[in-house]
Design a protein around this motif. Structure first.
Motif, PDB file in Angstrom:
ATOM      1  N   ARG A  38      42.493  61.127  29.547  1.00  0.00           N
ATOM      2  CA  ARG A  38      42.314  60.745  30.754  1.00  0.00           C
ATOM      3  C   ARG A  38      41.853  59.188  30.973  1.00  0.00           C
ATOM      4  O   ARG A  38      41.753  59.011  31.963  1.00  0.00           O
ATOM      5  CB  ARG A  38      41.170  61.649  31.180  1.00  0.00           C
ATOM      6  N   PHE A  39      41.731  58.529  29.925  1.00  0.00           N
ATOM      7  CA  PHE A  39      41.106  57.289  29.974  1.00  0.00           C
ATOM      8  C   PHE A  39      42.317  56.176  29.916  1.00  0.00           C
ATOM      9  O   PHE A  39      43.243  56.354  29.007  1.00  0.00           O
ATOM     10  CB  PHE A  39      40.128  56.992  29.185  1.00  0.00           C
ATOM     11  N   LEU A  40      42.349  55.168  30.884  1.00  0.00           N
ATOM     12  CA  LEU A  40      43.134  54.180  30.572  1.00  0.00           C
ATOM     13  C   LEU A  40      42.416  52.698  30.658  1.00  0.00           C
ATOM     14  O   LEU A  40      41.646  52.683  31.375  1.00  0.00           O
ATOM     15  CB  LEU A  40      44.531  54.063  31.518  1.00  0.00           C
ATOM     16  N   ILE A  41      42.867  51.794  29.712  1.00  0.00           N
ATOM     17  CA  ILE A  41      42.453  50.478  30.056  1.00  0.00           C
ATOM     18  C   ILE A  41      43.376  49.665  30.520  1.00  0.00           C
ATOM     19  O   ILE A  41      44.550  49.704  30.249  1.00  0.00           O
ATOM     20  CB  ILE A  41      41.474  49.868  28.667  1.00  0.00           C
ATOM     21  N   SER A  42      43.025  48.506  31.425  1.00  0.00           N
ATOM     22  CA  SER A  42      43.932  47.702  32.078  1.00  0.00           C
ATOM     23  C   SER A  42      43.657  46.284  32.032  1.00  0.00           C
ATOM     24  O   SER A  42      42.605  45.887  32.067  1.00  0.00           O
ATOM     25  CB  SER A  42      44.342  48.118  33.319  1.00  0.00           C
ATOM     26  N   ALA A  43      44.819  45.507  32.030  1.00  0.00           N
ATOM     27  CA  ALA A  43      44.522  43.939  32.227  1.00  0.00           C
ATOM     28  C   ALA A  43      45.197  43.697  33.584  1.00  0.00           C
ATOM     29  O   ALA A  43      46.553  43.986  33.631  1.00  0.00           O
ATOM     30  CB  ALA A  43      44.977  43.217  31.062  1.00  0.00           C
ATOM     31  N   ASP A  44      44.897  42.954  34.323  1.00  0.00           N
ATOM     32  CA  ASP A  44      45.467  42.794  35.488  1.00  0.00           C
ATOM     33  C   ASP A  44      45.526  41.199  36.216  1.00  0.00           C
ATOM     34  O   ASP A  44      44.464  40.653  36.178  1.00  0.00           O
ATOM     35  CB  ASP A  44      44.907  43.680  36.777  1.00  0.00           C
ATOM     36  N   TYR A  45      46.640  40.748  36.730  1.00  0.00           N
ATOM     37  CA  TYR A  45      46.600  39.462  37.334  1.00  0.00           C
ATOM     38  C   TYR A  45      47.020  39.288  38.940  1.00  0.00           C
ATOM     39  O   TYR A  45      48.087  40.085  39.121  1.00  0.00           O
ATOM     40  CB  TYR A  45      47.551  38.566  36.377  1.00  0.00           C
ATOM     41  N   GLN A  46      46.287  38.871  39.675  1.00  0.00           N
ATOM     42  CA  GLN A  46      46.619  38.825  41.213  1.00  0.00           C
ATOM     43  C   GLN A  46      46.692  37.331  41.595  1.00  0.00           C
ATOM     44  O   GLN A  46      45.933  36.505  41.103  1.00  0.00           O
ATOM     45  CB  GLN A  46      45.607  39.769  41.915  1.00  0.00           C
ATOM     46  N   GLN A  47      47.669  37.177  42.693  1.00  0.00           N
ATOM     47  CA  GLN A  47      47.576  35.829  43.183  1.00  0.00           C
ATOM     48  C   GLN A  47      48.048  36.027  44.767  1.00  0.00           C
ATOM     49  O   GLN A  47      49.068  36.828  45.023  1.00  0.00           O
ATOM     50  CB  GLN A  47      48.630  35.039  42.496  1.00  0.00           C
ATOM     51  N   TYR A  48      47.353  35.210  45.659  1.00  0.00           N
ATOM     52  CA  TYR A  48      47.901  35.486  46.929  1.00  0.00           C
ATOM     53  C   TYR A  48      47.256  34.037  47.803  1.00  0.00           C
ATOM     54  O   TYR A  48      46.790  33.157  46.688  1.00  0.00           O
ATOM     55  CB  TYR A  48      47.095  36.362  47.581  1.00  0.00           C
ATOM     56  N   LYS A  49      47.677  33.859  48.994  1.00  0.00           N
ATOM     57  CA  LYS A  49      47.376  32.397  49.708  1.00  0.00           C
ATOM     58  C   LYS A  49      46.529  32.658  50.829  1.00  0.00           C
ATOM     59  O   LYS A  49      46.987  33.633  51.659  1.00  0.00           O
ATOM     60  CB  LYS A  49      48.851  31.726  50.022  1.00  0.00           C
ATOM     61  N   MET A  50      45.657  31.718  51.074  1.00  0.00           N
ATOM     62  CA  MET A  50      44.971  31.770  52.450  1.00  0.00           C
ATOM     63  C   MET A  50      45.533  30.550  53.025  1.00  0.00           C
ATOM     64  O   MET A  50      45.512  29.518  52.781  1.00  0.00           O
ATOM     65  CB  MET A  50      43.415  31.553  51.949  1.00  0.00           C
ATOM     66  N   LYS A  51      45.715  30.910  54.381  1.00  0.00           N
ATOM     67  CA  LYS A  51      46.038  29.707  55.138  1.00  0.00           C
ATOM     68  C   LYS A  51      44.982  29.632  56.558  1.00  0.00           C
ATOM     69  O   LYS A  51      44.544  30.376  56.888  1.00  0.00           O
ATOM     70  CB  LYS A  51      47.464  30.185  56.207  1.00  0.00           C
ATOM     71  N   ASN A  52      45.063  28.323  56.632  1.00  0.00           N
ATOM     72  CA  ASN A  52      44.001  27.859  57.972  1.00  0.00           C
ATOM     73  C   ASN A  52      42.673  28.349  57.827  1.00  0.00           C
ATOM     74  O   ASN A  52      42.292  28.891  58.688  1.00  0.00           O
ATOM     75  CB  ASN A  52      44.746  28.161  59.211  1.00  0.00           C
ATOM     76  N   VAL A  53      42.037  27.946  56.533  1.00  0.00           N
ATOM     77  CA  VAL A  53      40.725  28.330  56.455  1.00  0.00           C
ATOM     78  C   VAL A  53      39.639  27.771  57.616  1.00  0.00           C
ATOM     79  O   VAL A  53      39.747  26.583  57.451  1.00  0.00           O
ATOM     80  CB  VAL A  53      40.200  28.027  55.094  1.00  0.00           C
ATOM     81  N   SER A  54      39.205  28.426  58.265  1.00  0.00           N
ATOM     82  CA  SER A  54      38.201  27.967  59.374  1.00  0.00           C
ATOM     83  C   SER A  54      36.998  28.802  59.550  1.00  0.00           C
ATOM     84  O   SER A  54      37.285  30.072  59.481  1.00  0.00           O
ATOM     85  CB  SER A  54      38.840  27.547  60.443  1.00  0.00           C
TER      86      SER A  54
END
Length: 291
Positions: free
Chosen positions: A242-258
């Motif tokens: 019932r147990f799982l270990i994980s390694a995760d990579y995420q990437q996204y972009k933010m536009k027009n931060v204000s």
């Protein structure tokens, strides 16, 4: 008279002798028949040797049959499992890097933690599964600009389009992040690599003193809230059932931060740039559903 008596005596002796002979013959026939019939049936012992090989052969066939039945049951169980939903919870820690925040701090990575829930289902094959997860991330600040404590390059007065004064108070990149991910898994033994799509929501805040009744004494937030699309890659490993270990990579972009406030016509950044944010997380998942 004498001869008559002698003849009668001889007749009795011969008759007794004949009767005795007849009785002895009957006894002999009875004993012979009993011995021959019962001994012949009892001596069919060699037949017991022949079934031994047959019994061993039947046992092997039975073992093969049982083994095949067990494999069939496992296969049926696996097929049945593939049509069931599984759900669970996960938690972990990670680091986050924002390209826009590098200019404000020498610390390039934010530390944080997350908690979430997920639901998954097998499709096409027991090895392939689709997971939908929802997570809440809390990221600690890598810089803390506080005008009440120190002199920063953001200290000072700012003016809106209609010339209302604003006095900078504080700003940092500590924030909550909400993310939804759709992941595609392939399971090989206990290893589960995956790739997915994600949507997240970030909120950053900056605080100013704003005028109220022509007096600059009210604290108000100027903030930006953005929904961003990105992708994720990772791998899970099943440690226990019932147990799982994980390694995760995420990437996204933010536009027009204000950073804006609906009550004031003012935008401190006014950027039209696109900023990248990247995350690496380590986590552990627990499967709540039954198998």
């Amino acid at each position: 008279m004498f001869f008559k008596k002698l003849i009668f005596l001889l007749f009795i002796i011969i008759a007794n002798f004949s009767i005795a002979q007849n009785k002895k013959k009957i006894d002999t026939v009875y004993v012979y028949e009993k011995v021959v019939v019962y001994d012949t049936i009892y001596l069919e012992k060699p037949l017991k040797i022949v079934p031994k090989d047959i019994i061993i052969s039947d046992r092997n066939i039975a073992e093969i049959s049982i083994k095949n039945n067990l494999l069939a049951e496992d296969s049926n169980t696996e097929i049945r499992t593939s049509y069931l939903f599984q759900y669970g919870i996960e938690t972990g820690i990670g680091i986050k890097s924002s390209s826009w925040a590098r200019e404000l701090s020498s610390h390039k990575q934010q530390m944080g933690e997350h908690f979430g829930a997920w639901i998954s289902k097998n499709f096409f094959s027991p090895r392939l599964s689709l997971m939908l997860s929802a997570n809440i991330y809390h990221w600690n600040s890598t810089f803390d600009l506080d005008a009440n404590k120190e002199d920063t390059y953001l200290n000072g007065f700012y003016f809106t389009e209609d010339h209302q004064p604003l006095l900078f108070q504080r700003f940092n990149n500590k924030h909550f992040e909400y993310a939804i991910q759709l992941k595609f898994f392939y399971e090989w033994k206990n290893i589960r690599p995956y790739a997915g799509l994600m949507m997240n929501r970030n909120t950053y805040k900056m605080q100013f003193l704003v005028p109220e009744n022509n007096v600059l004494d009210k604290s108000d937030d100027f903030k930006t809230t953005q929904n961003n699309l990105g992708f994720s890659l990772g791998i899970q490993y099943r440690v226990f059932r019932r147990f799982l270990i994980s390694a995760d990579y995420q990437q996204y972009k933010m536009k027009n931060v204000s950073l804006k406030n609906s009550s004031f016509d003012f935008d401190i950044f006014k950027t039209n740039n696109t900023f990248a944010e990247r995350k690496i997380s380590l986590g552990i998942s627990y499967i709540i559903s039954r198998y």
